[in-house]
Write an enzyme that holds these catalytic residues in place. Sequence first.
Site, PDB file in Angstrom:
ATOM      1  CG  MET A  79      30.786  31.111  26.865  1.00  0.00           C
ATOM      2  SD  MET A  79      31.052  29.235  27.268  1.00  0.00           S
ATOM      3  CE  MET A  79      30.528  29.419  28.901  1.00  0.00           C
ATOM      4  CG  HIS A  80      34.628  32.772  29.575  1.00  0.00           C
ATOM      5  ND1 HIS A  80      34.107  31.881  30.656  1.00  0.00           N
ATOM      6  CD2 HIS A  80      35.404  31.924  28.712  1.00  0.00           C
ATOM      7  CE1 HIS A  80      34.412  30.674  30.385  1.00  0.00           C
ATOM      8  NE2 HIS A  80      34.895  30.652  29.126  1.00  0.00           N
ATOM      9  CG  ASP A 238      31.130  30.444  22.570  1.00  0.00           C
ATOM     10  OD1 ASP A 238      31.218  29.812  23.385  1.00  0.00           O
ATOM     11  OD2 ASP A 238      32.103  31.263  22.018  1.00  0.00           O
TER      12      ASP A 238
END
Length: 503
Positions: A79-80, A238
């Site tokens: 992520m991110h 995830d």
Amino acid sequence: MEKGFVGIDLGTSAVKLLLMDETGHILKTVSKEYPISFPKPGWSEQNPYDWYEQSVAGMKELIAGFEDRIEGISFGGQMHGLVVLDSEDQVIRPAILWNDGRTGEECVYLNESVGRDVVSAETGNIAFAGFTAPKLLWMQKHEPELFAKIGKIMLPKDYLAYRLTGVHATDASDASGMLLYDVKNRKWSSKMCELCGIREEQLAKVFESYEVIGTVKEETAAELGIRKDVRVIAGAGDNAAAAIGTGTVGDGDCNISLGTSGTIFIAADHFSVDDKNALHSFAHATGAWHLMGCMLSAASCNKWWMEDILKDPDMAAAQKEICIGRTGKDGEGGSCGALGRNHIYFLPYLMGERSPHNDPEARGAFIGMSMDTTRADLLQAVLEGVAFGLRDSLEVARSSGLKIEKTKICGGDAKSPLWRKMIANIMNLTVETIESEEGPALGGALLAAVGCGVFRDTKEAAAAVVKVTGQEVPDPALVALYEERYQTFRKLYPALKDVYKEL
């Protein structure tokens, strides 16, 4: 004809691909590694082209002989990460990853100048160094020429989906970690876009994780040898994908992931925010929500200690040494006299820390060493330190009134019986193991199956496929020993917080 569904777990060190049939049986898995770069201390970057090239290579290997049966593809992904494309959809710069800590000043600006209350009201969260919005502010300040070229802002797994379909899409769970998304109301925040100097049209369209975003492009289908009507489903971040893959789908269900990062994930039917925003309040891949505590270094602490420091790849033998070193025995029957009695502490903040401290300047530390300290003591401290760090987030959830008594566990290092035993007793939770440890990849395949109509929803998919195979039940005597140890551990970060700033 047996149908096949591909789940792609785009991790930090490798992409893991899984092929599942319509009954949930895993037919094959493939893993392909790619490099990660650390241009400066605390920085972490990857080349998105590497993700795609290795994913395609892995998919060809995965589906060989099964090409004409593939029905759907979906994802779980780190992520991110900030992936920026120009007006021609070409990558502008290396992706800035989730565990990158360069955005300390930008987080201070958002949390203090703009204000935590404002940011939380807009997104349900506050700024953490790994989130996407602070990275955009950093890029605007330090790379203004590149910032001006941005045509699309994407997340890692969504870049793969774009390359497969030509569609700029994301999902609600992954969008939640950008600090640009109104999680409660499931829409982009116009105020956060304005604060970060971007336009909403630069962001992707948001889908639910189980929704179809498109079909595979004709030329890509030809390269892979699959039909061009194969559906691509949005997928999830995830941890949300892993929650589907572990059956963490009902209100109050819990999952712990021991991957590169460590997370505690608590599913919720209703949106909520804790008093200090210590936990993340994100959308779930089910269409509901979840709370999540994320520590930046978990299994990576073990890998760092064993491979980088000790140059010893045999982690299983080293963990066995912990029990032998204290008792002279090999821990038959699950006994290990070392547990709860180590006098060494390890702070697992090798890349800074996210939950619950939100401190990118924090660093790892061993505390309590003496002349009789052994290698086994230090390894035990590393494993316990990660478990103590996870408990920090669990305590926030408990203080919010949540009653959590058991958890599933997944991730590569969840295979360690010793580490599972530590987690069960440090956190006072029954730890359940499941048949498949392919959390995010299996979650992606299940989302693909839901999107293609094999299952009615994610809960039905998880119920049909996820099977509990064992459990580690807390030992009251060990719980008491570890409770005393944890109360000491929780004093260490506050004592060192100001020192980290000087470092």
